[in-house]
Structures are given as structure tokens and as C-alpha cells.
Design a protein around this motif. Sequence first.
Motif, mmCIF file in Angstrom:
data_model
loop_
_atom_site.group_PDB
_atom_site.id
_atom_site.type_symbol
_atom_site.label_atom_id
_atom_site.label_comp_id
_atom_site.label_asym_id
_atom_site.label_seq_id
_atom_site.Cartn_x
_atom_site.Cartn_y
_atom_site.Cartn_z
ATOM 1 N N UNK A 54 20.163 4.416 46.820
ATOM 2 C CA UNK A 54 18.761 3.996 46.863
ATOM 3 C C UNK A 54 18.654 2.551 46.416
ATOM 4 N N UNK A 55 17.650 1.883 46.926
ATOM 5 C CA UNK A 55 17.371 0.504 46.529
ATOM 6 C C UNK A 55 16.405 0.512 45.356
ATOM 7 N N UNK A 56 16.725 -0.242 44.321
ATOM 8 C CA UNK A 56 15.883 -0.297 43.129
ATOM 9 C C UNK A 56 15.452 -1.743 42.884
ATOM 10 N N UNK A 57 14.425 -1.891 42.075
ATOM 11 C CA UNK A 57 13.917 -3.203 41.727
ATOM 12 C C UNK A 57 13.469 -3.187 40.281
ATOM 13 N N UNK A 58 13.709 -4.260 39.582
ATOM 14 C CA UNK A 58 13.185 -4.448 38.226
ATOM 15 C C UNK A 58 12.019 -5.426 38.345
ATOM 16 N N UNK A 59 10.769 -4.951 38.307
ATOM 17 C CA UNK A 59 9.637 -5.808 38.680
ATOM 18 C C UNK A 59 9.331 -6.919 37.695
ATOM 19 N N UNK A 60 9.688 -6.746 36.414
ATOM 20 C CA UNK A 60 9.285 -7.747 35.427
ATOM 21 C C UNK A 60 7.771 -7.760 35.270
ATOM 22 N N UNK A 61 7.228 -8.858 34.806
ATOM 23 C CA UNK A 61 5.785 -9.002 34.656
ATOM 24 C C UNK A 61 5.354 -10.355 35.198
ATOM 25 N N UNK A 62 4.162 -10.350 35.819
ATOM 26 C CA UNK A 62 3.620 -11.576 36.402
ATOM 27 C C UNK A 62 2.169 -11.733 35.982
ATOM 28 N N UNK A 63 1.715 -12.962 35.958
ATOM 29 C CA UNK A 63 0.318 -13.245 35.632
ATOM 30 C C UNK A 63 -0.517 -13.119 36.899
ATOM 31 N N UNK A 64 -1.494 -12.245 36.849
ATOM 32 C CA UNK A 64 -2.339 -11.992 38.021
ATOM 33 C C UNK A 64 -3.796 -12.014 37.589
ATOM 34 N N UNK A 65 -4.662 -12.194 38.561
ATOM 35 C CA UNK A 65 -6.094 -12.104 38.294
ATOM 36 C C UNK A 65 -6.443 -10.660 37.930
ATOM 37 N N UNK A 66 -7.104 -10.509 36.788
ATOM 38 C CA UNK A 66 -7.502 -9.172 36.347
ATOM 39 C C UNK A 66 -8.794 -8.778 37.046
ATOM 40 N N UNK A 67 -8.761 -7.684 37.756
ATOM 41 C CA UNK A 67 -9.948 -7.192 38.449
ATOM 42 C C UNK A 67 -10.131 -5.716 38.147
ATOM 43 N N UNK A 68 -11.366 -5.295 38.237
ATOM 44 C CA UNK A 68 -11.719 -3.890 38.034
ATOM 45 C C UNK A 68 -12.504 -3.434 39.254
ATOM 46 N N UNK A 69 -12.095 -2.317 39.824
ATOM 47 C CA UNK A 69 -12.800 -1.739 40.970
ATOM 48 C C UNK A 69 -13.699 -0.618 40.460
ATOM 49 N N UNK A 375 20.579 -2.874 43.796
ATOM 50 C CA UNK A 375 19.481 -3.774 43.461
ATOM 51 C C UNK A 375 18.962 -4.461 44.711
ATOM 52 N N UNK A 376 17.666 -4.505 44.861
ATOM 53 C CA UNK A 376 17.052 -5.134 46.034
ATOM 54 C C UNK A 376 17.523 -6.566 46.172
ATOM 55 N N UNK A 377 17.952 -6.910 47.386
ATOM 56 C CA UNK A 377 18.445 -8.262 47.651
ATOM 57 C C UNK A 377 19.904 -8.444 47.340
ATOM 58 N N UNK A 378 20.620 -7.358 46.920
ATOM 59 C CA UNK A 378 22.022 -7.457 46.584
ATOM 60 C C UNK A 378 22.765 -6.296 47.227
ATOM 61 N N UNK A 379 23.998 -6.519 47.676
ATOM 62 C CA UNK A 379 24.805 -5.450 48.247
ATOM 63 C C UNK A 379 25.590 -4.702 47.190
#
Length: 383
Positions: A54-69, A375-379
Amino acid sequence: MNSLADMPATRGNRLRGLAIGAGLVVLLALAWWLMHRNGGAEVAADAQSQAQTVTVVAPGQQTVDATVVASGVIAAKREMPVGIAGEGGRVVSVLVDAGTWVHAGQVLAVVDRSVQVQQVASQAAGVEVQEANARIAQSNLDRALKLVAKGFISKADIDQLTATRDAAVAQVRVARATLGQLRANTARLNIVAPADGLVLTRGVEPGQIVSSGSGTLFRMAKDGELEMQARLAEVDLARMHEGVTAQVNPVGTTQSFPGTVWQVAPTIDPTTREGIARIALRYDPALRPGGFASATIHSGTTTAPILPETAILSDQNGSFVYVLDSANKVTRRAVKIGDVNAKGIVVREGLTGNERVVLRAGGFLNPGDTVRPVLAGSAAPAQ
């Protein structure tokens, strides 16, 4: 028959045979152990080779606009109920309908005033009578003042005439006040707009009998201003403040309307644990009070993991992802998702960003499965 001299040789041969047999048993046991050890390693290797990649990813954290629906209803920002202010009567005509823009003081409906008109006319005539009496009293006083110097009228007569004149003038004021009251009461038979705004509902028709107990006859939105009453969870309401912007999408249309939060509820519903953020909106024919809408409220920025849509699954228990532990076993992790942007879906709760998250093929996995992560992007396999 063997002699005594042959007995030691026979015993030695027997011991040698026993030793050889014991050695063979040990060799067989060692061979069996070696065979099964190698077989177990082969089985483990075979199991590892059979594990799903399976392909896995470690997303980390990013700064995004905080929105509430959030969702809620559209309503007038300041709703004004309009009813009858006077004594009421039969409605003669209704001059406006729902959706009409009106100005302060504009007549919305007229109530029959035939009786009141006659009362006003009668009182107006009474005012004229009192004014005439006042003029006569003033003329009598003026003549008396000319004669008092000649001694024809006493000072007491002057005082009497002055009092009569003052009483007549007072009667004029009383008559005029009564006339003004009647005219005001007659004018109150008109149902008028208390301020500029938009008529939302009309609840009266010609021929209807109305009175002060008839309740609301018209409902208006002051200045035509509308709002959306967005219902927010307690945790989201704590992040709201006046002035934040929002986009409102009424149900049944793809059109979006900009708005601004102008009030945040000071209380929380103890049953639903929700509060209301009131979003001010400019009037638009597509915004219908009472209609349902959704809103995306922008509440600043936040730091959170972002995952592709393929990594997030959902079922009757909510949204979740599959993460791998140190032994490469699949573990289910419940998450709360936020906005969707060009980078993916924001994960508001459930991940720190350091986990190895299954990127694809999650629908073919079960908790507890052992997999071979890439890992995504790696063989190369992910450690």
C-alpha cells in the motif's frame, strides 16, 4: 560356544554400536531442527511476500485558512411586526403586497372612517362656535374698558367681563384639542410603515374587521436587511467574533452571497450544545426569509494536516483513515474533516501529521492487516 577370552571383544562391539546409534539419532534430530527452522523462515518470508503493498503518506501540518461550515435559516435582520394602532374597523383597501418596498409613514392599508369623519366635522363646527363666543366676550370687554373711565361701568363689571373672555378663550383651546384628538384617532385608522423597509408578509384583506387585538397584519424587514442564523457547535462558536466574513449559499441555488458576522450568540443551547452566529446580508431577490442555507465562515488561519480525498473513508460511524503502527499493521483512526482546498481535505481532529496514513486502497483493508508500505513518491518500502 564362545570362550571367556572372546567376551571383552563382544562387549566392546556392542558399546560401539550403541554409540553409533546414539550419534545417528542426534544427527537426525539436528537435521529435523535445521529443516523446520529453515522452513519457518521460509514461511515467514513467504507471508511477508504475500502482504499487500500500500502507498502511505506522512501529511505533516500546514497553515490553512480556518473555516467553519454551518447551516441555518435566512431571516430579517430586524423584523418589524405592523398592526392596527387605532380602534380599528373594516378594512377598505390594502395598498401593498409582500415584496413591496415602502418608506416610513407610507400607508399600507386603510380602515373605514365614515363615523370618525362625521365626528371630526362636528367637533370642527364646535371649535368655530367657541371661537365666536370668544370674539363676543373680547368685544364686550373692549367696550367696557372704554366706558369705565366715564364711570358708567364699575371695576367689578370689568373683572366679570374679563373672566368671561378668559373662559371663552379656554373653551376654544379645549375644542381645538378635542378636534386634534379626533383627527389623530382618525389618522391612526391608517396602517402605516414604521420605517423604510421591505414588506415580507401581508396578513389582511379588504373587508376584514381589524382591531388592536388582531395582532400582526404585516411583517417588514427594516431597511430590507437580511441575515442568516448559522447554527454552530460550541467549539466552533468559541472561534467566532464579529466582523469575520462568510459566504452564504441558499438551498436550491448555486449562487453565493457575501456576508459578515455581526453578532455571536452569548448563550449555548443546553440541549443541542449549539449557538447562533448571525451573518448580515444585503438584500437580494434570491434571498428569501425562512429559507434554508449553508454558510462557510472564514475565522482566520490554523495549522492542520491535509490529506488527499482518497485517504479519507467514511461509514455510518463517521469519517476515518487507516494508519500503520510500528509493525506495519493497519489501525483505524477516526477523524473530523474541514474544508476542501486545492491541496486536499483539511483534517481538523484525529491526526498529528506524523502518522503513516494509507493513501489508497483503504477500502480493501481491515484493521489488523499487515501490509508492505511504500511512501508516496518513492519506490522504496517505507520504514
